[in-house]
Design a protein around this motif. Structure first.
Motif, PDB file in Angstrom:
ATOM      1  N   GLN A   1       0.841  -1.182   0.000  1.00  0.00           N
ATOM      2  CA  GLN A   1       0.000   0.000   0.000  1.00  0.00           C
ATOM      3  C   GLN A   1       0.886   1.245   0.000  1.00  0.00           C
ATOM      4  OE1 GLN A   1      -2.788   0.104   3.201  1.00  0.00           O
ATOM      5  NE2 GLN A   1      -3.637   2.086   2.608  1.00  0.00           N
ATOM      6  N   VAL A   2       0.529   2.191  -0.851  1.00  0.00           N
ATOM      7  CA  VAL A   2       1.330   3.401  -0.979  1.00  0.00           C
ATOM      8  C   VAL A   2       0.903   4.422   0.070  1.00  0.00           C
ATOM      9  CG1 VAL A   2       1.843   5.362  -2.465  1.00  0.00           C
ATOM     10  CG2 VAL A   2       1.761   3.051  -3.422  1.00  0.00           C
ATOM     11  N   GLN A   3       1.880   5.078   0.659  1.00  0.00           N
ATOM     12  CA  GLN A   3       1.608   6.162   1.598  1.00  0.00           C
ATOM     13  C   GLN A   3       2.436   7.376   1.232  1.00  0.00           C
ATOM     14  OE1 GLN A   3       2.361   4.432   5.545  1.00  0.00           O
ATOM     15  NE2 GLN A   3       0.184   4.676   5.967  1.00  0.00           N
ATOM     16  N   LEU A   4       1.824   8.540   1.394  1.00  0.00           N
ATOM     17  CA  LEU A   4       2.540   9.802   1.270  1.00  0.00           C
ATOM     18  C   LEU A   4       2.521  10.461   2.641  1.00  0.00           C
ATOM     19  CD1 LEU A   4       1.091  11.267  -2.066  1.00  0.00           C
ATOM     20  CD2 LEU A   4       3.050   9.772  -1.750  1.00  0.00           C
ATOM     21  N   VAL A   5       3.685  10.745   3.163  1.00  0.00           N
ATOM     22  CA  VAL A   5       3.775  11.321   4.509  1.00  0.00           C
ATOM     23  C   VAL A   5       4.442  12.685   4.421  1.00  0.00           C
ATOM     24  CG1 VAL A   5       4.668  11.046   6.831  1.00  0.00           C
ATOM     25  CG2 VAL A   5       3.875   9.037   5.553  1.00  0.00           C
ATOM     26  N   SER A  25       6.081   6.027   0.086  1.00  0.00           N
ATOM     27  CA  SER A  25       6.590   4.695   0.416  1.00  0.00           C
ATOM     28  C   SER A  25       5.589   3.638  -0.005  1.00  0.00           C
ATOM     29  CB  SER A  25       6.877   4.591   1.915  1.00  0.00           C
ATOM     30  OG  SER A  25       5.682   4.736   2.654  1.00  0.00           O
ATOM     31  N   GLY A  26       6.072   2.409  -0.105  1.00  0.00           N
ATOM     32  CA  GLY A  26       5.214   1.307  -0.509  1.00  0.00           C
ATOM     33  C   GLY A  26       5.778   0.620  -1.736  1.00  0.00           C
ATOM     34  N   SER A  27       4.935  -0.138  -2.368  1.00  0.00           N
ATOM     35  CA  SER A  27       5.364  -0.921  -3.519  1.00  0.00           C
ATOM     36  C   SER A  27       5.276  -0.073  -4.788  1.00  0.00           C
ATOM     37  CB  SER A  27       4.489  -2.174  -3.651  1.00  0.00           C
ATOM     38  OG  SER A  27       4.946  -2.975  -4.713  1.00  0.00           O
ATOM     39  N   ILE A  28       6.202   0.878  -4.886  1.00  0.00           N
ATOM     40  CA  ILE A  28       6.174   1.865  -5.957  1.00  0.00           C
ATOM     41  C   ILE A  28       7.074   1.439  -7.107  1.00  0.00           C
ATOM     42  CG2 ILE A  28       6.690   4.262  -6.556  1.00  0.00           C
ATOM     43  CD1 ILE A  28       6.121   4.938  -3.580  1.00  0.00           C
ATOM     44  N   PHE A  29       6.512   1.441  -8.308  1.00  0.00           N
ATOM     45  CA  PHE A  29       7.311   1.159  -9.500  1.00  0.00           C
ATOM     46  C   PHE A  29       7.952   2.447 -10.009  1.00  0.00           C
ATOM     47  CE2 PHE A  29       8.860  -0.638 -13.280  1.00  0.00           C
ATOM     48  CZ  PHE A  29       8.457   0.119 -14.360  1.00  0.00           C
ATOM     49  N   SER A  30       7.117   3.464 -10.217  1.00  0.00           N
ATOM     50  CA  SER A  30       7.656   4.755 -10.648  1.00  0.00           C
ATOM     51  C   SER A  30       6.696   5.870 -10.268  1.00  0.00           C
ATOM     52  CB  SER A  30       7.904   4.775 -12.155  1.00  0.00           C
ATOM     53  OG  SER A  30       6.694   4.759 -12.857  1.00  0.00           O
ATOM     54  N   ILE A  31       7.268   7.038 -10.063  1.00  0.00           N
ATOM     55  CA  ILE A  31       6.468   8.216  -9.741  1.00  0.00           C
ATOM     56  C   ILE A  31       6.600   9.211 -10.883  1.00  0.00           C
ATOM     57  CG2 ILE A  31       6.018  10.060  -8.098  1.00  0.00           C
ATOM     58  CD1 ILE A  31       7.342   8.399  -5.949  1.00  0.00           C
ATOM     59  N   ASN A  32       5.497   9.521 -11.509  1.00  0.00           N
ATOM     60  CA  ASN A  32       5.535  10.450 -12.632  1.00  0.00           C
ATOM     61  C   ASN A  32       5.693  11.887 -12.144  1.00  0.00           C
ATOM     62  OD1 ASN A  32       5.127   8.264 -14.353  1.00  0.00           O
ATOM     63  ND2 ASN A  32       2.917   8.443 -14.125  1.00  0.00           N
ATOM     64  N   THR A  33       4.709  12.348 -11.427  1.00  0.00           N
ATOM     65  CA  THR A  33       4.682  13.727 -10.968  1.00  0.00           C
ATOM     66  C   THR A  33       4.426  13.770  -9.468  1.00  0.00           C
ATOM     67  OG1 THR A  33       3.804  14.463 -13.101  1.00  0.00           O
ATOM     68  CG2 THR A  33       3.568  15.982 -11.254  1.00  0.00           C
ATOM     69  N   ASN A  76      12.219   9.031  -3.332  1.00  0.00           N
ATOM     70  CA  ASN A  76      10.775   9.206  -3.576  1.00  0.00           C
ATOM     71  C   ASN A  76      10.211  10.341  -2.732  1.00  0.00           C
ATOM     72  OD1 ASN A  76      10.634   7.150  -5.474  1.00  0.00           O
ATOM     73  ND2 ASN A  76      10.046   5.601  -3.977  1.00  0.00           N
ATOM     74  N   THR A  77      10.953  11.422  -2.692  1.00  0.00           N
ATOM     75  CA  THR A  77      10.608  12.550  -1.815  1.00  0.00           C
ATOM     76  C   THR A  77      10.584  13.848  -2.602  1.00  0.00           C
ATOM     77  OG1 THR A  77      11.562  11.441   0.109  1.00  0.00           O
ATOM     78  CG2 THR A  77      11.292  13.817   0.249  1.00  0.00           C
ATOM     79  N   LEU A  99       1.521   8.022  -9.584  1.00  0.00           N
ATOM     80  CA  LEU A  99       2.509   6.956  -9.609  1.00  0.00           C
ATOM     81  C   LEU A  99       1.879   5.631  -9.973  1.00  0.00           C
ATOM     82  CD1 LEU A  99       2.184   5.036  -6.831  1.00  0.00           C
ATOM     83  CD2 LEU A  99       2.937   7.160  -5.760  1.00  0.00           C
ATOM     84  N   SER A 100       2.748   4.701 -10.313  1.00  0.00           N
ATOM     85  CA  SER A 100       2.293   3.340 -10.574  1.00  0.00           C
ATOM     86  C   SER A 100       2.949   2.396  -9.572  1.00  0.00           C
ATOM     87  CB  SER A 100       2.624   2.920 -12.004  1.00  0.00           C
ATOM     88  OG  SER A 100       4.010   3.044 -12.259  1.00  0.00           O
ATOM     89  N   GLU A 101       2.173   1.484  -9.108  1.00  0.00           N
ATOM     90  CA  GLU A 101       2.691   0.435  -8.221  1.00  0.00           C
ATOM     91  C   GLU A 101       3.100  -0.759  -9.064  1.00  0.00           C
ATOM     92  OE1 GLU A 101       0.337  -0.213  -4.515  1.00  0.00           O
ATOM     93  OE2 GLU A 101      -1.078   1.155  -5.458  1.00  0.00           O
ATOM     94  N   TRP A 102       3.908  -1.627  -8.475  1.00  0.00           N
ATOM     95  CA  TRP A 102       4.324  -2.829  -9.177  1.00  0.00           C
ATOM     96  C   TRP A 102       3.099  -3.656  -9.598  1.00  0.00           C
ATOM     97  CZ3 TRP A 102       8.957  -3.722 -11.110  1.00  0.00           C
ATOM     98  CH2 TRP A 102      10.043  -3.013 -10.564  1.00  0.00           C
TER      99      TRP A 102
END
Length: 122
Positions: A1-5, A25-33, A76-77, A99-102
Protein backbone atom coordinates in the motif's frame (compact mmCIF):
# COMPACT_ATOMS: atom_id res chain seq x y z
CA UNK A 1 0.00 0.00 0.00
CA UNK A 2 1.33 3.40 -0.98
CA UNK A 3 1.61 6.16 1.60
CA UNK A 4 2.54 9.80 1.27
CA UNK A 5 3.77 11.32 4.51
CA UNK A 6 4.20 15.07 4.81
CA UNK A 7 6.24 16.94 7.36
CA UNK A 8 7.52 20.44 8.01
CA UNK A 9 4.37 22.44 8.54
CA UNK A 10 3.86 24.75 11.47
CA UNK A 11 3.43 28.31 12.63
CA UNK A 12 5.66 31.03 11.26
CA UNK A 13 5.64 34.81 11.25
CA UNK A 14 5.10 36.76 8.08
CA UNK A 15 8.31 36.99 6.12
CA UNK A 16 9.54 33.69 7.45
CA UNK A 17 10.29 30.39 5.75
CA UNK A 18 9.25 26.78 5.99
CA UNK A 19 10.28 23.66 4.14
CA UNK A 20 7.76 20.93 3.56
CA UNK A 21 8.75 17.37 2.80
CA UNK A 22 6.72 14.52 1.38
CA UNK A 23 8.00 10.97 1.26
CA UNK A 24 6.25 8.28 -0.72
CA UNK A 25 6.59 4.69 0.42
CA UNK A 26 5.21 1.31 -0.51
CA UNK A 27 5.36 -0.92 -3.52
CA UNK A 28 6.17 1.87 -5.96
CA UNK A 29 7.31 1.16 -9.50
CA UNK A 30 7.66 4.75 -10.65
CA UNK A 31 6.47 8.22 -9.74
CA UNK A 32 5.54 10.45 -12.63
CA UNK A 33 4.68 13.73 -10.97
CA UNK A 34 4.86 14.91 -7.38
CA UNK A 35 3.28 18.11 -6.24
CA UNK A 36 1.75 20.26 -3.57
CA UNK A 37 -1.76 21.59 -3.25
CA UNK A 38 -3.20 23.79 -0.57
CA UNK A 39 -6.62 24.42 0.85
CA UNK A 40 -7.54 27.39 2.98
CA UNK A 41 -10.68 27.33 5.14
CA UNK A 42 -13.79 27.71 3.01
CA UNK A 43 -11.83 27.57 -0.23
CA UNK A 44 -11.11 24.98 -2.87
CA UNK A 45 -7.95 22.97 -2.98
CA UNK A 46 -5.55 24.54 -5.49
CA UNK A 47 -2.30 23.51 -7.08
CA UNK A 48 0.78 25.22 -5.68
CA UNK A 49 3.56 23.46 -7.54
CA UNK A 50 4.51 20.20 -9.15
CA UNK A 51 7.59 18.54 -10.53
CA UNK A 52 7.98 15.75 -13.04
CA UNK A 53 10.34 12.82 -12.86
CA UNK A 54 12.69 14.69 -15.18
CA UNK A 55 12.63 17.79 -13.02
CA UNK A 56 10.30 20.00 -15.02
CA UNK A 57 8.44 22.26 -12.65
CA UNK A 58 5.28 24.30 -12.47
CA UNK A 59 4.83 27.01 -9.86
CA UNK A 60 1.52 28.81 -9.36
CA UNK A 61 1.69 32.51 -10.09
CA UNK A 62 0.58 33.35 -6.54
CA UNK A 63 3.77 31.85 -5.11
CA UNK A 64 6.22 32.25 -7.97
CA UNK A 65 9.47 33.77 -6.84
CA UNK A 66 8.81 32.74 -3.23
CA UNK A 67 8.28 28.96 -3.37
CA UNK A 68 10.55 26.36 -4.90
CA UNK A 69 9.80 22.69 -5.50
CA UNK A 70 12.44 20.02 -5.73
CA UNK A 71 12.60 16.26 -5.75
CA UNK A 72 14.90 13.42 -4.78
CA UNK A 73 13.96 10.50 -7.01
CA UNK A 74 16.17 8.07 -5.10
CA UNK A 75 14.21 8.81 -1.94
CA UNK A 76 10.77 9.21 -3.58
CA UNK A 77 10.61 12.55 -1.82
CA UNK A 78 9.57 16.02 -2.84
CA UNK A 79 10.25 19.28 -1.04
CA UNK A 80 8.54 22.64 -1.05
CA UNK A 81 10.72 25.50 0.10
CA UNK A 82 8.51 28.41 1.07
CA UNK A 83 10.09 31.82 1.59
CA UNK A 84 8.65 35.26 2.27
CA UNK A 85 5.52 33.72 3.67
CA UNK A 86 2.49 35.89 4.24
CA UNK A 87 -0.85 35.28 5.95
CA UNK A 88 -2.53 34.45 2.62
CA UNK A 89 -0.32 31.36 2.47
CA UNK A 90 -2.08 29.94 5.51
CA UNK A 91 -3.66 26.64 4.53
CA UNK A 92 -3.44 22.90 4.81
CA UNK A 93 -0.82 21.75 2.34
CA UNK A 94 -1.34 18.38 0.68
CA UNK A 95 1.23 16.29 -1.10
CA UNK A 96 0.14 14.63 -4.32
CA UNK A 97 1.78 11.95 -6.42
CA UNK A 98 0.85 10.32 -9.69
CA UNK A 99 2.51 6.96 -9.61
CA UNK A 100 2.29 3.34 -10.57
CA UNK A 101 2.69 0.44 -8.22
CA UNK A 102 4.32 -2.83 -9.18
CA UNK A 103 0.88 -4.44 -9.08
CA UNK A 104 -0.73 -1.86 -11.37
CA UNK A 105 1.86 -1.40 -14.13
CA UNK A 106 1.40 0.44 -16.45
CA UNK A 107 -1.55 2.22 -14.86
CA UNK A 108 -0.78 5.33 -12.82
CA UNK A 109 -3.02 6.52 -10.02
CA UNK A 110 -3.40 9.65 -7.97
CA UNK A 111 -2.36 9.55 -4.32
CA UNK A 112 -2.68 12.12 -1.55
CA UNK A 113 -0.99 12.74 1.75
CA UNK A 114 -2.90 13.52 4.91
CA UNK A 115 -2.03 17.21 4.81
CA UNK A 116 0.09 19.47 6.97
CA UNK A 117 -1.02 22.77 8.42
CA UNK A 118 0.89 25.94 7.59
CA UNK A 119 -0.10 29.02 9.54
CA UNK A 120 1.46 32.41 8.87
CA UNK A 121 0.87 35.10 11.48
CA UNK A 122 0.97 38.79 10.67
Amino acid sequence: QVQLVESGGGLVQAGGSLRLSCAASGSIFSINTMGWYRQAPGKQRTLVAHITMRGNTYIASSVKGRFTISRDNAKNTTYLQMNSLNPTDTAVYYCNAILSEWSTIPTSRNYWGQGTQVTVSS
